[in-house]
Design a protein around this motif. Structure first.
Motif, PDB file in Angstrom:
ATOM      1  N   GLU A  18       0.830  -1.209   0.000  1.00 24.15           N
ATOM      2  CA  GLU A  18       0.000   0.000   0.000  1.00 24.15           C
ATOM      3  C   GLU A  18       0.862   1.256   0.000  1.00 24.15           C
ATOM      4  O   GLU A  18       0.580   2.216  -0.709  1.00 24.15           O
ATOM      5  CB  GLU A  18      -0.943   0.014   1.213  1.00 24.15           C
ATOM      6  CG  GLU A  18      -1.917  -1.149   1.266  1.00 24.15           C
ATOM      7  CD  GLU A  18      -1.265  -2.464   1.734  1.00 24.15           C
ATOM      8  OE1 GLU A  18      -0.282  -2.449   2.513  1.00 24.15           O
ATOM      9  OE2 GLU A  18      -1.735  -3.517   1.278  1.00 24.15           O
ATOM     10  N   LYS A  19       1.910   1.262   0.832  1.00 26.27           N
ATOM     11  CA  LYS A  19       2.806   2.422   0.896  1.00 26.27           C
ATOM     12  C   LYS A  19       3.540   2.603  -0.425  1.00 26.27           C
ATOM     13  O   LYS A  19       3.657   3.722  -0.933  1.00 26.27           O
ATOM     14  CB  LYS A  19       3.807   2.266   2.041  1.00 26.27           C
ATOM     15  CG  LYS A  19       4.766   3.440   2.146  1.00 26.27           C
ATOM     16  CD  LYS A  19       5.727   3.283   3.304  1.00 26.27           C
ATOM     17  CE  LYS A  19       6.680   4.466   3.352  1.00 26.27           C
ATOM     18  NZ  LYS A  19       7.624   4.386   4.460  1.00 26.27           N
ATOM     19  N   LEU A  20       4.028   1.511  -0.979  1.00 24.59           N
ATOM     20  CA  LEU A  20       4.740   1.592  -2.252  1.00 24.59           C
ATOM     21  C   LEU A  20       3.829   2.135  -3.347  1.00 24.59           C
ATOM     22  O   LEU A  20       4.194   3.065  -4.068  1.00 24.59           O
ATOM     23  CB  LEU A  20       5.282   0.215  -2.652  1.00 24.59           C
ATOM     24  CG  LEU A  20       6.031   0.146  -3.976  1.00 24.59           C
ATOM     25  CD1 LEU A  20       7.266   1.035  -3.971  1.00 24.59           C
ATOM     26  CD2 LEU A  20       6.424  -1.297  -4.276  1.00 24.59           C
ATOM     27  N   LEU A  21       2.636   1.583  -3.447  1.00 26.29           N
ATOM     28  CA  LEU A  21       1.718   2.001  -4.510  1.00 26.29           C
ATOM     29  C   LEU A  21       1.212   3.426  -4.322  1.00 26.29           C
ATOM     30  O   LEU A  21       0.844   4.078  -5.304  1.00 26.29           O
ATOM     31  CB  LEU A  21       0.552   1.030  -4.622  1.00 26.29           C
ATOM     32  CG  LEU A  21       0.913  -0.340  -5.193  1.00 26.29           C
ATOM     33  CD1 LEU A  21      -0.291  -1.266  -5.188  1.00 26.29           C
ATOM     34  CD2 LEU A  21       1.497  -0.224  -6.586  1.00 26.29           C
ATOM     35  N   SER A  22       1.208   3.933  -3.090  1.00 23.67           N
ATOM     36  CA  SER A  22       0.771   5.316  -2.884  1.00 23.67           C
ATOM     37  C   SER A  22       1.742   6.309  -3.530  1.00 23.67           C
ATOM     38  O   SER A  22       1.369   7.438  -3.810  1.00 23.67           O
ATOM     39  CB  SER A  22       0.614   5.618  -1.392  1.00 23.67           C
ATOM     40  OG  SER A  22       1.879   5.687  -0.760  1.00 23.67           O
ATOM     41  N   GLY A  23       2.969   5.886  -3.778  1.00 21.72           N
ATOM     42  CA  GLY A  23       3.954   6.734  -4.445  1.00 21.72           C
ATOM     43  C   GLY A  23       4.178   6.353  -5.893  1.00 21.72           C
ATOM     44  O   GLY A  23       5.197   6.719  -6.482  1.00 21.72           O
ATOM     45  N   CYS A  24       3.225   5.625  -6.453  1.00 24.33           N
ATOM     46  CA  CYS A  24       3.378   5.132  -7.824  1.00 24.33           C
ATOM     47  C   CYS A  24       2.186   5.520  -8.693  1.00 24.33           C
ATOM     48  O   CYS A  24       1.089   5.757  -8.189  1.00 24.33           O
ATOM     49  CB  CYS A  24       3.491   3.606  -7.832  1.00 24.33           C
ATOM     50  SG  CYS A  24       4.979   2.977  -7.047  1.00 24.33           S
TER      51      CYS A  24
END
Length: 179
Positions: A18-24
Motif C-alpha cells: 500500500e505504501k509503495l503504490l501510494s507513491g506510484c
C-alpha cells in the motif's frame, strides 16, 4: 531517494504494498501476444511507475489484471532494489542488517527463493551493504551480512541484473571481476 536512516525509512523495495503504490502511478493497457481474444480486448497489462525515481515494473503475461498487477509490483520492487541505494552506516559497528535479513541468514546461509516476495528487499539490502563497502564483497558479507563471501556471491547471482551491477561497479572501481 530514501532517507539515509535504514530503521526509520527502509528501502522502497521493502515497503508494504500500500505504501509503495501510494507513491506510484499505475497504468492499465492492452498488450498483444498469446492469450486469446480476451487478452487483446481488455486492458489487462499493468505498468507501475515509482514517481520519485521513475523506475517501473510491468506485466502482461496473464489474462487477469490482478495477477499482472502482482507481477508488475514484484518487478517494480526488484527494479527499485537494483536502481536505488540507501546509505548504510559502515562506521557504526553496532549497525545490523534488517530483521528480515537476520531471519533468513541462518547458519551463514541465506535461504530465499528468487520468486519469494522478500527477494527484492533482500537484494536491495545486500546491494546497499556491498556499495557501502565499496564492492568488497568479503567485508560486506562477513562484517555485516553474516554470510560467507561465496554465499553472498551465490545470492547475488540469483538476480542477474544485481550481479551485473556489482561486477560493473567493481570494474569501474579498478577491482577485478568475480567469478
Amino acid at each position: 531517494m530514501p532517507d539515509s536512516d535504514p530503521l526509520t525509512n527502509p528501502h522502497p523495495a521493502s515497503w508494504p504494498t500500500e505504501k509503495l503504490l501510494s507513491g506510484c502511478d499505475t497504468q492499465r493497457t492492452r498488450r498483444g501476444g498469446p492469450g486469446g481474444q480476451h487478452r487483446n480486448k481488455t486492458e489487462t497489462a499493468i505498468v507501475v511507475t515509482h514517481r520519485e525515481s521513475g523506475v517501473s515494473g510491468q506485466a502482461s503475461e496473464r489474462r487477469s489484471q490482478l495477477d499482472n498487477r502482482e507481477a508488475a509490483v514484484f518487478r517494480l520492487r526488484l527494479n527499485l532494489a537494483i536502481s536505488l541505494r540507501c546509505d548504510k552506516p559502515v562506521q557504526d559497528e553496532a549497525a545490523l542488517p534488517s530483521e528480515m535479513w537476520r531471519s533468513r541468514a541462518v547458519g551463514g546461509k541465506l535461504v530465499v527463493s528468487p520468486k519469494h516476495a522478500d527477494f527484492p528487499a533482500l537484494v536491495a539490502e545486500a546491494l546497499d551493504w556491498v556499495f557501502a563497502y565499496q564492492f568488497d564483497l568479503s567485508s560486506a558479507a562477513k562484517q555485516r551480512l553474516g554470510l560467507s563471501t561465496s554465499q553472498l556471491v551465490k545470492f547475488l547471482k540469483l538476480c542477474p541484473e544485481a550481479w551485473q551491477l556489482v561486477q560493473q561497479n567493481r570494474v569501474d572501481a579498478g577491482l577485478p571481476r568475480l567469478k
